[in-house]
Design a protein around this motif. Structure first.
Motif, PDB file in Angstrom:
ATOM      1  N   LYS A  18       0.760  -1.097  -0.030  1.00  0.00           N
ATOM      2  CA  LYS A  18       0.443  -0.091   0.023  1.00  0.00           C
ATOM      3  C   LYS A  18       0.918   1.178  -0.017  1.00  0.00           C
ATOM      4  O   LYS A  18       1.759   0.723   0.723  1.00  0.00           O
ATOM      5  CB  LYS A  18      -0.920  -0.199   1.596  1.00  0.00           C
ATOM      6  N   PRO A  19       0.477   2.401  -0.489  1.00  0.00           N
ATOM      7  CA  PRO A  19       1.288   3.218  -0.596  1.00  0.00           C
ATOM      8  C   PRO A  19       1.984   3.456   1.147  1.00  0.00           C
ATOM      9  O   PRO A  19       1.195   3.342   1.686  1.00  0.00           O
ATOM     10  CB  PRO A  19       0.903   4.857  -1.341  1.00  0.00           C
ATOM     11  N   ILE A  20       2.835   3.995   0.339  1.00  0.00           N
ATOM     12  CA  ILE A  20       3.603   5.483   1.886  1.00  0.00           C
ATOM     13  C   ILE A  20       2.789   6.564   1.740  1.00  0.00           C
ATOM     14  O   ILE A  20       2.888   7.307   0.621  1.00  0.00           O
ATOM     15  CB  ILE A  20       4.950   5.412   2.016  1.00  0.00           C
ATOM     16  N   ILE A  21       2.131   6.871   2.968  1.00  0.00           N
ATOM     17  CA  ILE A  21       1.453   8.443   2.862  1.00  0.00           C
ATOM     18  C   ILE A  21       2.250   9.980   3.110  1.00  0.00           C
ATOM     19  O   ILE A  21       2.856   9.733   4.087  1.00  0.00           O
ATOM     20  CB  ILE A  21      -0.191   8.224   3.179  1.00  0.00           C
ATOM     21  N   LEU A  22       2.903  10.714   2.160  1.00  0.00           N
ATOM     22  CA  LEU A  22       3.914  11.951   3.381  1.00  0.00           C
ATOM     23  C   LEU A  22       2.399  12.758   3.081  1.00  0.00           C
ATOM     24  O   LEU A  22       0.944  12.790   3.321  1.00  0.00           O
ATOM     25  CB  LEU A  22       3.901  12.576   0.813  1.00  0.00           C
ATOM     26  N   ASP A  23       3.135  13.647   3.616  1.00  0.00           N
ATOM     27  CA  ASP A  23       2.212  14.767   3.813  1.00  0.00           C
ATOM     28  C   ASP A  23       1.717  15.644   2.928  1.00  0.00           C
ATOM     29  O   ASP A  23       2.112  15.255   1.669  1.00  0.00           O
ATOM     30  CB  ASP A  23       2.554  15.901   5.180  1.00  0.00           C
ATOM     31  N   GLY A  24       0.975  17.143   3.990  1.00  0.00           N
ATOM     32  CA  GLY A  24       0.808  17.735   2.483  1.00  0.00           C
ATOM     33  C   GLY A  24       1.375  19.240   2.352  1.00  0.00           C
ATOM     34  O   GLY A  24       2.686  19.339   2.673  1.00  0.00           O
ATOM     35  N   ALA A  25       0.679  20.412   1.294  1.00  0.00           N
ATOM     36  CA  ALA A  25       1.703  22.001   2.075  1.00  0.00           C
ATOM     37  C   ALA A  25       2.085  22.201   3.109  1.00  0.00           C
ATOM     38  O   ALA A  25       1.328  21.903   4.309  1.00  0.00           O
ATOM     39  CB  ALA A  25       0.094  22.716   1.223  1.00  0.00           C
ATOM     40  N   LEU A 233      11.519   8.332  -7.750  1.00  0.00           N
ATOM     41  CA  LEU A 233      11.208   9.842  -8.390  1.00  0.00           C
ATOM     42  C   LEU A 233      10.394   9.145  -8.841  1.00  0.00           C
ATOM     43  O   LEU A 233       8.719   8.687  -8.891  1.00  0.00           O
ATOM     44  CB  LEU A 233      11.803   9.030  -9.945  1.00  0.00           C
ATOM     45  N   GLY A 234       9.701  10.747  -9.139  1.00  0.00           N
ATOM     46  CA  GLY A 234       8.331  11.644  -8.731  1.00  0.00           C
ATOM     47  C   GLY A 234       8.513  12.907  -9.549  1.00  0.00           C
ATOM     48  O   GLY A 234       8.876  13.845 -10.153  1.00  0.00           O
ATOM     49  N   PHE A 235       7.199  13.289  -9.017  1.00  0.00           N
ATOM     50  CA  PHE A 235       6.535  14.836  -9.222  1.00  0.00           C
ATOM     51  C   PHE A 235       6.347  15.198  -8.077  1.00  0.00           C
ATOM     52  O   PHE A 235       5.426  14.260  -7.493  1.00  0.00           O
ATOM     53  CB  PHE A 235       6.128  14.800 -10.551  1.00  0.00           C
ATOM     54  N   VAL A 260       6.283   8.732  -7.089  1.00  0.00           N
ATOM     55  CA  VAL A 260       6.362   9.665  -5.849  1.00  0.00           C
ATOM     56  C   VAL A 260       5.847  10.594  -6.854  1.00  0.00           C
ATOM     57  O   VAL A 260       5.805  11.015  -7.954  1.00  0.00           O
ATOM     58  CB  VAL A 260       7.638  10.344  -5.052  1.00  0.00           C
ATOM     59  N   MET A 261       4.420  11.031  -6.395  1.00  0.00           N
ATOM     60  CA  MET A 261       3.328  12.508  -6.524  1.00  0.00           C
ATOM     61  C   MET A 261       2.753  12.937  -5.728  1.00  0.00           C
ATOM     62  O   MET A 261       2.076  12.106  -4.663  1.00  0.00           O
ATOM     63  CB  MET A 261       2.195  11.501  -7.331  1.00  0.00           C
ATOM     64  N   TYR A 262       3.491  13.926  -5.675  1.00  0.00           N
ATOM     65  CA  TYR A 262       2.391  14.831  -4.253  1.00  0.00           C
ATOM     66  C   TYR A 262       2.108  16.135  -5.229  1.00  0.00           C
ATOM     67  O   TYR A 262       2.961  17.294  -4.959  1.00  0.00           O
ATOM     68  CB  TYR A 262       3.270  15.505  -3.217  1.00  0.00           C
ATOM     69  N   GLY A 299       4.039   4.460  -5.138  1.00  0.00           N
ATOM     70  CA  GLY A 299       3.931   4.290  -3.961  1.00  0.00           C
ATOM     71  C   GLY A 299       4.418   5.195  -3.014  1.00  0.00           C
ATOM     72  O   GLY A 299       4.391   4.958  -1.612  1.00  0.00           O
ATOM     73  N   LEU A 300       5.023   6.591  -2.623  1.00  0.00           N
ATOM     74  CA  LEU A 300       4.508   7.702  -2.067  1.00  0.00           C
ATOM     75  C   LEU A 300       4.332   8.534  -2.731  1.00  0.00           C
ATOM     76  O   LEU A 300       4.061   9.113  -3.861  1.00  0.00           O
ATOM     77  CB  LEU A 300       6.543   8.246  -2.294  1.00  0.00           C
ATOM     78  N   ILE A 301       2.701   8.720  -2.383  1.00  0.00           N
ATOM     79  CA  ILE A 301       1.818   9.614  -2.357  1.00  0.00           C
ATOM     80  C   ILE A 301       1.233  10.907  -1.628  1.00  0.00           C
ATOM     81  O   ILE A 301       1.430  10.377  -0.029  1.00  0.00           O
ATOM     82  CB  ILE A 301       0.637   9.146  -2.705  1.00  0.00           C
TER      83      ILE A 301
END
Length: 321
Positions: A18-25, A233-235, A260-262, A299-301
């Motif tokens: 399952k994804p690892i959840i990053l924080d937000g702004a 890698l991501g955006f 990565v997507m945030y 996987g990092l969202i």
């Protein structure tokens, strides 16, 4: 896991179930908590003026379901702090360390709150390494149109990275990176000077196949594919639509880990009116998009500008429980 115990590296959890959840702004959320981020240092300015509100932001994101807190060091390069605050390099390194200490303190507090849980998820601290364009404070992190020698670029990033690592980050977030030369400089720093620290790289975009300066995604992957510390890698700081398209392209190129997507909230900043415009992505719309990001290989969202703990909770509910 005791509050003072650092988690295992993020890469030890790959492949992800399952994804690892990053924080937000951080900066725009600090505004909602009453902070003034109108200066050229943005959230880094709050490290000196009101550090407790930064810790509160980290607490709010962890409690909403984030697994990762990204430090308030995006704009806290050593040259930037020295220039804008008229302080010494040693004092600047201390402020970078403070950004890590605040995130660790928030993590410890949340782990204490969860001490009776049978299984506590790991909580990581990611040290934000913003681009040279953020130091310029002219929007060039979305264009990549600056020319700096490789050695000068390495010198610009070296002090902050060293301070973040010394203060105890679990991973580096080399984020909002807009140009090829900066990628090369950061990659060389990791390999030659910081070989034990993991990192993710996330980029701003010109379109779904090129980062902001026009470099094809395939060329970026070629630079980073053999840098073992780079685990994803991501955006970030992009519109979610072009970000999703770019994820689908990158998925066919990057073979060593998750993406990565945030992205931003869906709103756009109007520099002329100094306000946000457009329709915010939230609720069921955000839930559906989060599923699409996961299916596209992210996987990092998490979220970037204008996202909030509420949004992180939606993302967590969509794919993270």
């Amino acid at each position: 896991m005791s509050p003072s115990q650092r988690p295992e590296p993020i890469s030890s959890y790959f492949p992800l179930k399952k994804p690892i959840i990053l924080d937000g702004a951080l900066a725009t959320y600090l505004e909602t908590l009453g902070a003034d981020i109108s200066g050229s240092l943005w959230s880094a300015d709050i490290l000196t003026k009101d550090p407790s509100v930064i810790k509160q932001a980290h607490l709010d994101y962890f409690r909403a379901g984030a697994n990762v807190a990204i430090t308030a060091s995006y704009q806290a390069s050593i040259p930037g702090l020295v220039q804008h605050l008229q302080i010494s390099e040693e004092e600047a390194r201390g402020l970078v360390a403070r950004s890590v200490e605040l995130a660790i303190s928030a993590r410890d507090e949340v782990l204490q709150e969860r001490e009776d849980e049978k299984t506590r998820e790991p909580l990581w601290i990611a040290g934000s390494v913003g681009p040279y364009g953020a130091f310029l404070a002219d929007g060039s992190e979305y264009r990549g149109d600056y020319t700096v020698s490789k050695e000068a670029m390495k010198e610009f990033h070296r002090g902050r990275i060293a301070a973040l690592i010394a203060a105890g980050v679990d991973i580096l977030a080399c984020e909002t990176i807009p140009q090829k030369g900066e990628v090369e400089a950061l990659a060389e720093l990791l390999v030659t000077e910081f070989p034990r620290t993991e990192a993710w790289f996330s980029f701003t975009l010109r379109d779904s196949t090129h980062i902001a300066d026009g470099t094809p995604l395939a060329d970026i992957v070629d630079i980073l594919q053999d840098v073992k510390q780079v685990v994803a890698l991501g955006f970030n700081c992009v519109a979610d639509g072009v970000g999703l398209d770019a994820l689908r392209v990158l998925k066919g190129l990057w073979t060593r880990g998750p993406l990565v997507m945030y992205p931003n909230s869906g709103e756009m900043w109007n520099a002329g009116t100094r306000g946000w415009e457009g329709v915010r992505t939230e609720g069921e719309g955000l839930r559906g998009k989060t599923v699409l990001w996961w299916e596209a290989g992210a996987g990092l969202i998490g979220g970037c500008c204008r996202t909030t703990p509420v949004d992180i909770g939606v993302m967590r509910g969509a794919v993270g429980r």
